[in-house]
Design a protein around this motif. Structure first.
Motif, PDB file in Angstrom:
ATOM      1  N   GLY A  20     -54.973-107.319  -7.943  1.00 26.43           N
ATOM      2  CA  GLY A  20     -54.192-106.526  -8.782  1.00 26.43           C
ATOM      3  C   GLY A  20     -53.573-105.188  -8.440  1.00 26.43           C
ATOM      4  N   LEU A  21     -54.303-104.652  -7.594  1.00 25.22           N
ATOM      5  CA  LEU A  21     -54.256-103.251  -6.846  1.00 25.22           C
ATOM      6  C   LEU A  21     -53.136-103.521  -5.996  1.00 25.22           C
ATOM      7  N   LEU A  22     -53.242-104.646  -5.103  1.00 26.22           N
ATOM      8  CA  LEU A  22     -52.131-104.817  -4.082  1.00 26.22           C
ATOM      9  C   LEU A  22     -50.844-105.363  -4.865  1.00 26.22           C
ATOM     10  N   SER A  23     -50.860-106.083  -5.923  1.00 29.27           N
ATOM     11  CA  SER A  23     -49.920-106.395  -6.884  1.00 29.27           C
ATOM     12  C   SER A  23     -48.899-105.362  -7.135  1.00 29.27           C
ATOM     13  N   GLY A  24     -49.756-104.247  -7.695  1.00 30.96           N
ATOM     14  CA  GLY A  24     -48.700-103.150  -8.213  1.00 30.96           C
ATOM     15  C   GLY A  24     -48.223-102.393  -6.963  1.00 30.96           C
ATOM     16  N   MET A  25     -48.871-102.392  -5.866  1.00 26.15           N
ATOM     17  CA  MET A  25     -48.307-101.660  -4.607  1.00 26.15           C
ATOM     18  C   MET A  25     -47.103-102.363  -4.159  1.00 26.15           C
ATOM     19  N   LEU A  26     -47.052-103.711  -4.228  1.00 24.59           N
ATOM     20  CA  LEU A  26     -45.978-104.364  -3.680  1.00 24.59           C
ATOM     21  C   LEU A  26     -44.703-104.229  -4.773  1.00 24.59           C
ATOM     22  N   GLU A  27     -45.053-104.290  -5.986  1.00 28.54           N
ATOM     23  CA  GLU A  27     -43.916-104.322  -6.917  1.00 28.54           C
ATOM     24  C   GLU A  27     -43.292-102.697  -7.060  1.00 28.54           C
ATOM     25  N   ALA A  28     -43.914-101.837  -6.828  1.00 25.82           N
ATOM     26  CA  ALA A  28     -43.621-100.455  -6.396  1.00 25.82           C
ATOM     27  C   ALA A  28     -42.563-100.273  -5.218  1.00 25.82           C
ATOM     28  N   LEU A  29     -42.646-101.298  -4.228  1.00 25.47           N
ATOM     29  CA  LEU A  29     -41.923-101.144  -3.178  1.00 25.47           C
ATOM     30  C   LEU A  29     -40.613-102.122  -3.356  1.00 25.47           C
ATOM     31  N   VAL A  85     -39.748-116.673  -1.284  1.00 25.26           N
ATOM     32  CA  VAL A  85     -38.457-116.015  -1.488  1.00 25.26           C
ATOM     33  C   VAL A  85     -38.534-115.517  -3.108  1.00 25.26           C
ATOM     34  N   GLY A  86     -37.857-114.217  -3.355  1.00 20.32           N
ATOM     35  CA  GLY A  86     -37.966-113.822  -4.626  1.00 20.32           C
ATOM     36  C   GLY A  86     -38.399-112.348  -4.698  1.00 20.32           C
ATOM     37  N   LEU A  87     -38.192-111.777  -5.933  1.00 21.06           N
ATOM     38  CA  LEU A  87     -38.540-110.419  -6.109  1.00 21.06           C
ATOM     39  C   LEU A  87     -40.384-110.489  -5.763  1.00 21.06           C
ATOM     40  N   PRO A  88     -40.584-109.367  -5.380  1.00 20.67           N
ATOM     41  CA  PRO A  88     -42.296-109.198  -4.997  1.00 20.67           C
ATOM     42  C   PRO A  88     -43.129-109.232  -6.437  1.00 20.67           C
ATOM     43  N   ALA A  89     -42.603-108.974  -7.692  1.00 19.64           N
ATOM     44  CA  ALA A  89     -43.438-109.059  -8.472  1.00 19.64           C
ATOM     45  C   ALA A  89     -43.342-110.581  -9.203  1.00 19.64           C
ATOM     46  N   ASP A  90     -42.460-111.213  -8.927  1.00 16.04           N
ATOM     47  CA  ASP A  90     -42.302-112.571  -9.249  1.00 16.04           C
ATOM     48  C   ASP A  90     -43.344-113.361  -8.460  1.00 16.04           C
ATOM     49  N   ARG A 143     -46.723-112.903  -9.240  1.00 18.63           N
ATOM     50  CA  ARG A 143     -47.150-113.646 -10.320  1.00 18.63           C
ATOM     51  C   ARG A 143     -47.220-115.051 -10.286  1.00 18.63           C
ATOM     52  N   ARG A 144     -46.345-115.680  -9.538  1.00 16.56           N
ATOM     53  CA  ARG A 144     -46.519-117.206  -9.095  1.00 16.56           C
ATOM     54  C   ARG A 144     -47.728-117.548  -8.430  1.00 16.56           C
ATOM     55  N   PHE A 145     -48.258-116.847  -7.583  1.00 19.21           N
ATOM     56  CA  PHE A 145     -49.281-117.227  -6.767  1.00 19.21           C
ATOM     57  C   PHE A 145     -50.802-116.594  -7.446  1.00 19.21           C
ATOM     58  N   GLY A 146     -50.518-115.624  -8.543  1.00 21.71           N
ATOM     59  CA  GLY A 146     -51.733-115.428  -9.227  1.00 21.71           C
ATOM     60  C   GLY A 146     -52.468-114.300  -8.358  1.00 21.71           C
ATOM     61  N   LEU A 147     -51.661-113.307  -7.713  1.00 22.41           N
ATOM     62  CA  LEU A 147     -52.256-112.286  -6.902  1.00 22.41           C
ATOM     63  C   LEU A 147     -52.884-111.427  -8.149  1.00 22.41           C
ATOM     64  N   ASN A 148     -52.744-111.213  -9.068  1.00 25.75           N
ATOM     65  CA  ASN A 148     -53.694-110.392  -9.890  1.00 25.75           C
ATOM     66  C   ASN A 148     -55.137-110.725 -10.002  1.00 25.75           C
TER      67      ASN A 148
END
Length: 297
Positions: free
Chosen positions: A20-29, A123-128, A131-136
């Motif tokens: 979850g922490l890494l997901s937020g970091m990637l979305e911010a970038l 390929v795709g937006l970091p948040a997507d 989400r697809r891989f269930g990183l959270n």
């Protein structure tokens, strides 16, 4: 222009929050790299077992593949499917047989191997992608991630970071190498193969080749300062930790932060602002041509 995120946990009470922490970091970038994204997560490992990360088309039947590979492994294979990827666990002594079988399959690619590492990228937006891989929901001790803006090669899944050319080892990169074709040719002469024309894969291969020859990660990263020409920031993941290196000019942005619970890297500070305890963290810009390492012992 790409985005890099890395997180190393000192406090294992945070392990359930790693993804979850890494997901937020990637979305911010995201606006540094909207073309594709990827990440490597270092989770639990089992003695005598190795993890292989596989990739196939969205409609691919991994269950049927596992039944076939189970015969080679001599036992049912445990696996987890994450969208287009599956992480399988097999006995170490059956790795060669299973890997050889996978090489002959047109519809499946082996993305990574490691005792603890699994790699996911698309390929795709970091948040997507997250989400697809269930990183959270992913847990572990440390992870690195990347958001890509393709400037020198096509927007493809293979071209996305991380690049892995060794067991439990991966690299993410922001920048550009000017001599990667020369280094690639030399590594090919040494027997290494490459999937893409991406200069970052060459950087990963160089680090792997040095460590395969007996160098420590510290020494391999130091030698890359003279062997790899260009401007770059590398974050390298290994089974025990991660390292950070900027080129001698250090023109690409980078920031680090550390508390008694974690160490984090971000291309920009905004990638770090939601980490727990950031207000009390030591925050600094990593120095040019200096190797930074954090490892578990």
């Amino acid at each position: 222009m790409c985005g890099i995120a890395g997180l190393f946990l000192k406090d294992q009470k945070l392990a359930p929050e790693l993804g979850g922490l890494l997901s937020g970091m990637l979305e911010a970038l995201s606006d540094r790299g909207p073309d594709s994204a990827g990440f490597a997560v270092y989770g639990d490992g089992d003695n005598g077992q190795i993890k292989l990360t596989l990739r196939a088309a969205p409609s691919f039947d991994f269950a049927e593949l596992m039944a076939s590979l189970g015969k080679l492994a001599g036992a049912p294979i445990s696996y987890q499917v994450h969208d287009t990827h599956a992480v399988i666990s097999i006995p170490t002594d059956r790795e060669a047989a299973v890997a050889s079988a996978l090489v002959g399959m047109k519809d499946v690619d082996m993305v990574a191997r490691g005792k603890r590492m699994a790699v996911f990228k698309e390929v795709g937006l970091p948040a997507d992608v997250a989400r697809r891989f269930g990183l959270n929901a992913m847990t572990g001790t440390h992870a690195v991630g990347h958001t890509r803006m393709a400037t020198e090669s096509a927007v493809t899944t293979n071209g996305a970071h991380p690049f892995t050319t060794g067991t439990d080892q991966c690299l993410v990169h922001n920048g550009s190498l000017s001599n990667h074709n020369d280094v690639r040719r030399e590594l090919i002469r040494q027997g290494m193969t490459f999937r893409t024309e991406n200069d970052s894969e060459v950087a990963a291969g160089y680090i792997s080749s040095q460590m395969a020859a007996g160098a420590s990660l510290q020494d391999a990263m130091t030698s890359s300062l003279s062997a790899l020409d260009g401007f770059y920031t590398f974050v390298i993941g290994t089974e025990t930790g991660f390292g950070v290196l900027r080129d001698p000019i250090a023109c690409k942005p980078a920031v680090m932060a550390e508390t008694d619970r974690w160490v984090a890297f971000g291309t920009e500070y905004r990638a770090l602002v939601d980490l727990p305890g950031i207000d009390a963290a030591k925050v600094w810009e990593p120095a040019p041509a200096r190797v930074y390492l954090w490892e578990r012992h």
